[in-house]
Design an enzyme around this catalytic site. Structure first.
Site, PDB file in Angstrom:
ATOM      1  N   CYS A 117       0.818  -1.225   0.000  1.00  0.00           N
ATOM      2  CA  CYS A 117       0.000   0.000   0.000  1.00  0.00           C
ATOM      3  C   CYS A 117       0.850   1.272   0.000  1.00  0.00           C
ATOM      4  O   CYS A 117       0.348   2.349  -0.327  1.00  0.00           O
ATOM      5  CB  CYS A 117      -0.951   0.005   1.186  1.00  0.00           C
ATOM      6  SG  CYS A 117      -2.025  -1.425   1.225  1.00  0.00           S
ATOM      7  N   HIS A 258      -3.494   7.220   2.927  1.00  0.00           N
ATOM      8  CA  HIS A 258      -3.887   5.930   2.373  1.00  0.00           C
ATOM      9  C   HIS A 258      -5.297   5.606   2.851  1.00  0.00           C
ATOM     10  O   HIS A 258      -5.618   5.791   4.024  1.00  0.00           O
ATOM     11  CB  HIS A 258      -2.897   4.862   2.851  1.00  0.00           C
ATOM     12  CG  HIS A 258      -3.278   3.486   2.469  1.00  0.00           C
ATOM     13  ND1 HIS A 258      -3.694   3.144   1.200  1.00  0.00           N
ATOM     14  CD2 HIS A 258      -3.328   2.331   3.194  1.00  0.00           C
ATOM     15  CE1 HIS A 258      -3.969   1.858   1.169  1.00  0.00           C
ATOM     16  NE2 HIS A 258      -3.765   1.340   2.358  1.00  0.00           N
ATOM     17  N   ASN A 288     -10.064  -0.237   0.063  1.00  0.00           N
ATOM     18  CA  ASN A 288      -8.595  -0.140   0.047  1.00  0.00           C
ATOM     19  C   ASN A 288      -8.065  -0.669  -1.293  1.00  0.00           C
ATOM     20  O   ASN A 288      -8.082  -1.869  -1.545  1.00  0.00           O
ATOM     21  CB  ASN A 288      -8.039  -0.961   1.220  1.00  0.00           C
ATOM     22  CG  ASN A 288      -6.523  -0.893   1.308  1.00  0.00           C
ATOM     23  OD1 ASN A 288      -5.853  -0.407   0.396  1.00  0.00           O
ATOM     24  ND2 ASN A 288      -5.993  -1.388   2.406  1.00  0.00           N
TER      25      ASN A 288
HETATM   26  N1  COA Z   1     -18.488  -8.789   9.170  1.00  0.00           N
HETATM   27  C1  COA Z   1     -18.959  -9.115  10.390  1.00  0.00           C
HETATM   28  N2  COA Z   1     -18.150  -9.463  11.408  1.00  0.00           N
HETATM   29  C2  COA Z   1     -16.833  -9.484  11.172  1.00  0.00           C
HETATM   30  C3  COA Z   1     -16.293  -9.164   9.918  1.00  0.00           C
HETATM   31  C4  COA Z   1     -17.183  -8.815   8.894  1.00  0.00           C
HETATM   32  N3  COA Z   1     -16.781  -8.491   7.663  1.00  0.00           N
HETATM   33  N4  COA Z   1     -14.952  -9.284   9.985  1.00  0.00           N
HETATM   34  C5  COA Z   1     -14.658  -9.653  11.244  1.00  0.00           C
HETATM   35  N5  COA Z   1     -15.802  -9.775  11.956  1.00  0.00           N
HETATM   36  C6  COA Z   1     -15.956 -10.170  13.355  1.00  0.00           C
HETATM   37  C7  COA Z   1     -14.799 -10.979  13.870  1.00  0.00           C
HETATM   38  O1  COA Z   1     -14.957 -12.340  13.546  1.00  0.00           O
HETATM   39  C8  COA Z   1     -14.912 -10.737  15.355  1.00  0.00           C
HETATM   40  O2  COA Z   1     -15.893 -11.574  15.873  1.00  0.00           O
HETATM   41  P1  COA Z   1     -15.681 -12.293  17.301  1.00  0.00           P
HETATM   42  O3  COA Z   1     -15.555 -11.169  18.281  1.00  0.00           O
HETATM   43  O4  COA Z   1     -16.912 -13.109  17.442  1.00  0.00           O
HETATM   44  O5  COA Z   1     -14.423 -13.075  17.167  1.00  0.00           O
HETATM   45  C9  COA Z   1     -15.434  -9.300  15.439  1.00  0.00           C
HETATM   46  O6  COA Z   1     -15.973  -8.990  14.157  1.00  0.00           O
HETATM   47  C10 COA Z   1     -14.379  -8.304  15.800  1.00  0.00           C
HETATM   48  O7  COA Z   1     -13.273  -8.563  14.976  1.00  0.00           O
HETATM   49  P2  COA Z   1     -11.981  -7.676  15.065  1.00  0.00           P
HETATM   50  O8  COA Z   1     -10.988  -8.168  14.075  1.00  0.00           O
HETATM   51  O9  COA Z   1     -11.539  -7.538  16.473  1.00  0.00           O
HETATM   52  O10 COA Z   1     -12.614  -6.288  14.595  1.00  0.00           O
HETATM   53  P3  COA Z   1     -11.929  -4.889  14.491  1.00  0.00           P
HETATM   54  O11 COA Z   1     -12.731  -3.877  15.178  1.00  0.00           O
HETATM   55  O12 COA Z   1     -10.457  -4.957  14.776  1.00  0.00           O
HETATM   56  O13 COA Z   1     -12.075  -4.572  12.935  1.00  0.00           O
HETATM   57  C11 COA Z   1     -10.768  -4.613  10.940  1.00  0.00           C
HETATM   58  C12 COA Z   1     -11.493  -5.440  11.980  1.00  0.00           C
HETATM   59  C13 COA Z   1     -10.139  -5.573   9.935  1.00  0.00           C
HETATM   60  C14 COA Z   1     -11.801  -3.753  10.225  1.00  0.00           C
HETATM   61  C15 COA Z   1      -9.709  -3.724  11.617  1.00  0.00           C
HETATM   62  O14 COA Z   1      -8.901  -4.494  12.492  1.00  0.00           O
HETATM   63  C16 COA Z   1      -8.845  -3.035  10.642  1.00  0.00           C
HETATM   64  O15 COA Z   1      -9.300  -2.197   9.893  1.00  0.00           O
HETATM   65  N6  COA Z   1      -7.551  -3.329  10.629  1.00  0.00           N
HETATM   66  C17 COA Z   1      -6.646  -2.777   9.669  1.00  0.00           C
HETATM   67  C18 COA Z   1      -6.846  -3.490   8.373  1.00  0.00           C
HETATM   68  C19 COA Z   1      -6.272  -2.754   7.217  1.00  0.00           C
HETATM   69  O16 COA Z   1      -6.737  -1.705   6.901  1.00  0.00           O
HETATM   70  N7  COA Z   1      -5.276  -3.335   6.594  1.00  0.00           N
HETATM   71  C20 COA Z   1      -4.650  -2.811   5.455  1.00  0.00           C
HETATM   72  C21 COA Z   1      -3.659  -1.798   5.901  1.00  0.00           C
HETATM   73  S1  COA Z   1      -2.779  -1.245   4.557  1.00  0.00           S
END
Ligand code: COA
Length: 331
Positions: A117, A258, A288
């Site tokens: 990215c 980004h 993204n």
């Molecule tokens: N829909 C519904 N539920 C979802 C889901 C989706 N698309 N994706 C994950 N979940 C669930 C998980 O399974 C978890 O459930 P559980 O508590 O029963 O285990 C719950 O939501 C919370 O998951 P978690 O990963 O802790 O959520 P979060 O608040 O951290 O959000 C992201 C997840 C991926 C959105 C977040 O961590 C994020 O944006 N990270 C950076 C990712 C990114 O941008 N990467 C590229 C960088 S260049």
């Protein structure tokens, strides 16, 4: 501190987004997710998805044609094509060479930069060196991504985040102009590679039936860890790039971060000291697009008149590697 004079100017920008829009509700038809979850956690409402037969080179060339048209540059005038992608059309040759052929830039040297990215900022800094050193009069920087080809569409924690698209810019010597690249700052930390990666399908674990069965050729990510590093690295990088440009946050008209997640964008802006009114956001429309997010946003911000000649623009990105970087520009 003496303010640096730009050596390299941006003379054209362009973007290409595939026509097909996939909404969160579309994804929820076959994934255990919802529009509400995706919008609340990421800010993403919809993304563009390229058709199966459209690759990164095609999208990159389409964006580049627009940037070249705006810059008034003919294909034969381009000296170097530096292309950022995490989703090359094929492993050999480089996507830059495939794009060169599509564009007819037969006098250019063409090569890829892989920094996920952060790829556009990395590619820009390489192109800046080429132009500033007098090795190129016209440099074409392209960032193009078909993220839909490397996500596991059955994994709700990653597939909802990404989209396809491309952006491009033309760089030329500033020749005394006050406009151009003021400073940049790049960083990487390979110790944290496994937070966001594709384990299989490369030379370390060549493609095999096992790789396909385990889907280890597709993106794996520790979302929460990536989130924390993204905010800290991008905010720090903004500070260094501004300092190197002899600017403060008050001098910045627009931050173009980004576009991975609205919460990452908001936290980065907060730690960098910029109000959201000065932050460009289109993650809601595209998700993204990896390296393509910043040049697409730059082109849209210019088209919408959010940046005008003389504006100080701060761009910043973060991605797999880990990699990060920021670049201060005078528009
Ligand atoms: N829909 C519904 N539920 C979802 C889901 C989706 N698309 N994706 C994950 N979940 C669930 C998980 O399974 C978890 O459930 P559980 O508590 O029963 O285990 C719950 O939501 C919370 O998951 P978690 O990963 O802790 O959520 P979060 O608040 O951290 O959000 C992201 C997840 C991926 C959105 C977040 O961590 C994020 O944006 N990270 C950076 C990712 C990114 O941008 N990467 C590229 C960088 S260049």
């Amino acid at each position: 501190m003496k303010k640096p004079s730009p050596l390299v100017e941006i003379t054209g920008t362009g973007r290409f987004l595939p026509d097909d829009i996939v909404t969160n509700d579309d994804l929820a038809e076959h994934l255990d997710t919802s529009d509400e979850w995706i919008q609340t956690r990421t800010g993403i409402r919809e993304r563009r998805i390229a058709p199966p037969d459209m690759g990164a080179a095609y999208m990159g060339a389409a964006a580049a044609r627009k940037a070249m048209e705006q810059a008034g540059v003919e294909p034969g005038e381009v000296d170097v094509i530096i292309l950022a992608t995490a989703t090359p059309d094929r492993w050999l040759p480089s996507t830059a060479c495939d794009t060169q052929a599509l564009l007819g830039c037969s006098n250019a040297v063409a090569f890829d930069v892989i920094a996920a990215c952060t790829g556009f900022i990395y590619a820009m800094s390489v192109a800046e060196c080429y132009v500033a050193a007098g090795r190129a009069e016209v440099a074409l920087v392209i960032a193009t991504e078909k993220m839909s080809s490397i996500v596991d569409w059955e994994d709700r924690s990653t597939s909802v985040l990404f989209g396809d698209g491309a952006g491009a810019v033309v760089l030329r010597p500033a020749n005394g102009s006050a406009r151009g690249i003021l400073s940049s700052h790049l960083g990487s930390n390979g110790d944290l590679a496994d937070l966001l990666y594709r384990p299989g399908g490369g030379s370390a674990v060549p493609l095999s039936q096992q790789v396909l069965d385990e889907k280890s050729h597709l993106i794996r990510m520790e979302g929460r860890e990536v989130f924390k590093h993204a905010v800290r690295c991008m905010a720090d990088s903004c500070h260094v790039a501004l300092q190197n440009a002899g600017l403060t946050v008050d001098d910045v008209q627009l931050l173009i971060p980004h576009q991975a997640n609205i919460r990452i964008i908001a936290a980065t802006a907060k730690y960098a000291g910029l109000p959201m009114e000065k932050v460009f956001v289109n993650v809601n429309r595209y998700g993204n697009m990896s390296s393509a997010t910043v040049p697409v946003a730059l082109d849209e911000a210019d088209e919408e008149g959010l940046i005008t000649p003389g504006s100080n623009v701060l761009t910043v990105a973060f991605g797999s590697g880990l990699t990060w970087g920021a670049m201060a520009l005078r528009w």
